[in-house]
Write a protein that holds these residues in place. Structure first.
Motif, PDB file in Angstrom:
ATOM      1  N   GLY A 114       0.807  -1.213   0.000  1.00 21.59           N
ATOM      2  CA  GLY A 114       0.000   0.000   0.000  1.00 21.59           C
ATOM      3  C   GLY A 114       0.838   1.259   0.000  1.00 21.59           C
ATOM      4  N   ALA A 115       0.167   2.384  -0.110  1.00 16.99           N
ATOM      5  CA  ALA A 115       0.864   3.669  -0.070  1.00 16.99           C
ATOM      6  C   ALA A 115       1.374   3.979   1.328  1.00 16.99           C
ATOM      7  N   ASN A 116       0.793   3.330   2.356  1.00 19.09           N
ATOM      8  CA  ASN A 116       1.133   3.673   3.743  1.00 19.09           C
ATOM      9  C   ASN A 116       2.454   3.073   4.216  1.00 19.09           C
ATOM     10  N   LEU A 117       2.854   1.909   3.678  1.00 20.34           N
ATOM     11  CA  LEU A 117       4.166   1.320   3.938  1.00 20.34           C
ATOM     12  C   LEU A 117       4.426   1.012   5.419  1.00 20.34           C
ATOM     13  N   GLN A 130      15.839  -6.376   5.989  1.00 24.66           N
ATOM     14  CA  GLN A 130      15.595  -5.902   4.640  1.00 24.66           C
ATOM     15  C   GLN A 130      14.139  -6.216   4.284  1.00 24.66           C
ATOM     16  N   VAL A 131      13.424  -5.260   3.733  1.00 24.66           N
ATOM     17  CA  VAL A 131      12.009  -5.460   3.424  1.00 24.66           C
ATOM     18  C   VAL A 131      11.743  -5.084   1.974  1.00 24.66           C
ATOM     19  N   ILE A 132      11.050  -5.971   1.275  1.00 23.04           N
ATOM     20  CA  ILE A 132      10.558  -5.691  -0.071  1.00 23.04           C
ATOM     21  C   ILE A 132       9.056  -5.495   0.020  1.00 23.04           C
ATOM     22  N   GLY A 133       8.576  -4.324  -0.325  1.00 25.05           N
ATOM     23  CA  GLY A 133       7.143  -4.065  -0.374  1.00 25.05           C
ATOM     24  C   GLY A 133       6.667  -4.098  -1.811  1.00 25.05           C
ATOM     25  N   SER A 134       5.546  -4.775  -2.061  1.00 22.93           N
ATOM     26  CA  SER A 134       5.033  -4.848  -3.433  1.00 22.93           C
ATOM     27  C   SER A 134       3.581  -4.403  -3.458  1.00 22.93           C
ATOM     28  N   ASP A 135       3.162  -3.873  -4.610  1.00 24.40           N
ATOM     29  CA  ASP A 135       1.772  -3.463  -4.777  1.00 24.40           C
ATOM     30  C   ASP A 135       1.429  -3.407  -6.255  1.00 24.40           C
ATOM     31  N   ILE A 136       0.158  -3.670  -6.582  1.00 29.33           N
ATOM     32  CA  ILE A 136      -0.284  -3.624  -7.976  1.00 29.33           C
ATOM     33  C   ILE A 136      -0.634  -2.215  -8.421  1.00 29.33           C
ATOM     34  N   ASP A 137      -0.781  -1.307  -7.457  1.00 28.53           N
ATOM     35  CA  ASP A 137      -1.252   0.055  -7.737  1.00 28.53           C
ATOM     36  C   ASP A 137      -0.042   0.976  -7.916  1.00 28.53           C
ATOM     37  N   ILE A 138       0.135   1.533  -9.098  1.00 29.64           N
ATOM     38  CA  ILE A 138       1.302   2.354  -9.375  1.00 29.64           C
ATOM     39  C   ILE A 138       1.297   3.637  -8.550  1.00 29.64           C
ATOM     40  N   VAL A 139       0.111   4.173  -8.211  1.00 21.56           N
ATOM     41  CA  VAL A 139       0.057   5.366  -7.355  1.00 21.56           C
ATOM     42  C   VAL A 139       0.582   5.031  -5.961  1.00 21.56           C
ATOM     43  N   ALA A 140       0.163   3.874  -5.439  1.00 22.62           N
ATOM     44  CA  ALA A 140       0.657   3.436  -4.132  1.00 22.62           C
ATOM     45  C   ALA A 140       2.161   3.196  -4.180  1.00 22.62           C
TER      46      ALA A 140
END
Length: 303
Positions: A114-117, A130-140
């Motif tokens: 998400g955008a909130n991370l 180490q953290v990899i954050g993923s999201d389908i939303d390019i704005v997020a």
């Protein structure tokens, strides 16, 4: 106003919010602080701007995140409950009675960050992972990358990946990469109507049942619901996890509805997992669960 009761022992958000410290961290929060009928300092939690300001202050005070902004209408979840998930995963990784592994040699993947991370912020700050954050939303994705880039402590330990819509792990976990933990807060609802009904119940509980009010925690459609709801989402995750069984120590997801556990546990047995766990979390009146599974029969391989 207190933070939720019965939090994990290592959760930094025990007891009442210290508004004097939080306002010192983010002075803009002071505009939203009120005195409740009991004469205690609190916030109007039905006000989305107040909730955002509280999160900014919590993240600044406890995790040294000085820049944290969300695009309009994106999910603004409460920080204490999110911290609990991270701490329970740390216990799971350590094993009974063992020290929690810390530092950059441990990798966590947050599916749908998400955008909130917030999950990556807490995990990297508390444990140095180490953290990899993923999201389908390019704005997020862009918003999360802006948070990372604006906070030096995060830029050393957190990276953001634009996830494919039809794959949860492929393209996020490299084929030569070992990941110790994955986590996910899936869309809970099966339809927009379900999400709206839940929003109305929240407003009623907050004493703000008027029609047309903005949801107090906001959220985009894909953050709140998907076809088949959390059961379909986590079922797909279990199916896709089989392709990464040698690359991930523990997969996990939140499960909001207890009735879904029996179906999901049956799917895990069919997938041939070696270990599975259900970890209960309670925050005030809310009970949620972490469903975790591993294809390794005992201790994780050293990577």
């Amino acid at each position: 106003m207190s933070s939720p009761a019965l939090l994990h022992p290592r959760n930094l958000h025990q007891g009442k919010y210290d508004f004097s410290a939080l306002v010192k961290a983010v002075p803009a929060l002071n505009a939203f602080v009120i005195t409740n009928p009991n004469g205690e300092l609190s916030l109007n939690f039905a006000d989305n701007a107040a909730v955002i300001a509280l999160n900014q202050a919590l993240l600044a005070h406890y995790y040294q995140v000085k820049f944290w902004q969300l695009p309009a209408g994106y999910l603004c979840p409460p920080v204490p409950g999110r911290a609990d998930y991270v701490h329970y995963l740390a216990d799971l990784l350590a094993g009974p009675g063992q020290d929690i592994p810390t530092g950059k040699q441990i990798t966590l993947v947050d599916i749908g960050t998400g955008a909130n991370l917030i999950y990556p912020i807490i995990a990297s700050s508390c444990y140095g992972w180490q953290v990899i954050g993923s999201d389908i939303d390019i704005v997020a994705v862009k918003a999360a990358r802006a948070i990372v880039a604006s906070n030096p402590g995060l830029s050393k330990r957190v990276s953001i990946v634009h996830q494919q819509r039809n794959a949860m792990f492929d393209g996020v976990i490299r084929r030569d990469h070992f990941v110790h933990l994955t986590m996910c807060n899936p869309p809970f609802y099966a339809s927009e109507a379900q999400a709206k009904a839940a929003s109305e119940r929240k407003w009623s509980n907050l004493g703000k049942a008027e029609q047309g009010q903005q949801r107090n925690f906001a959220g985009q459609r894909h953050e709140l619901w998907c076809e088949g709801g959390e059961l379909a989402f986590i079922s797909q995750m279990i199916s896709e996890s089989q392709m990464f069984k040698q690359q991930v120590g523990w997969f996990s997801s939140l499960v909001s509805q207890q009735k879904h556990l029996a179906v999901l546990e049956k799917l895990l047995r069919s997938a041939g997992v070696a270990q599975q766990r259900v970890i209960n979390m309670r925050q005030g009146q809310k009970v949620s669960r972490i469903l975790a599974w591993s294809y390794f029969p005992a201790s994780l391989p050293q990577r």
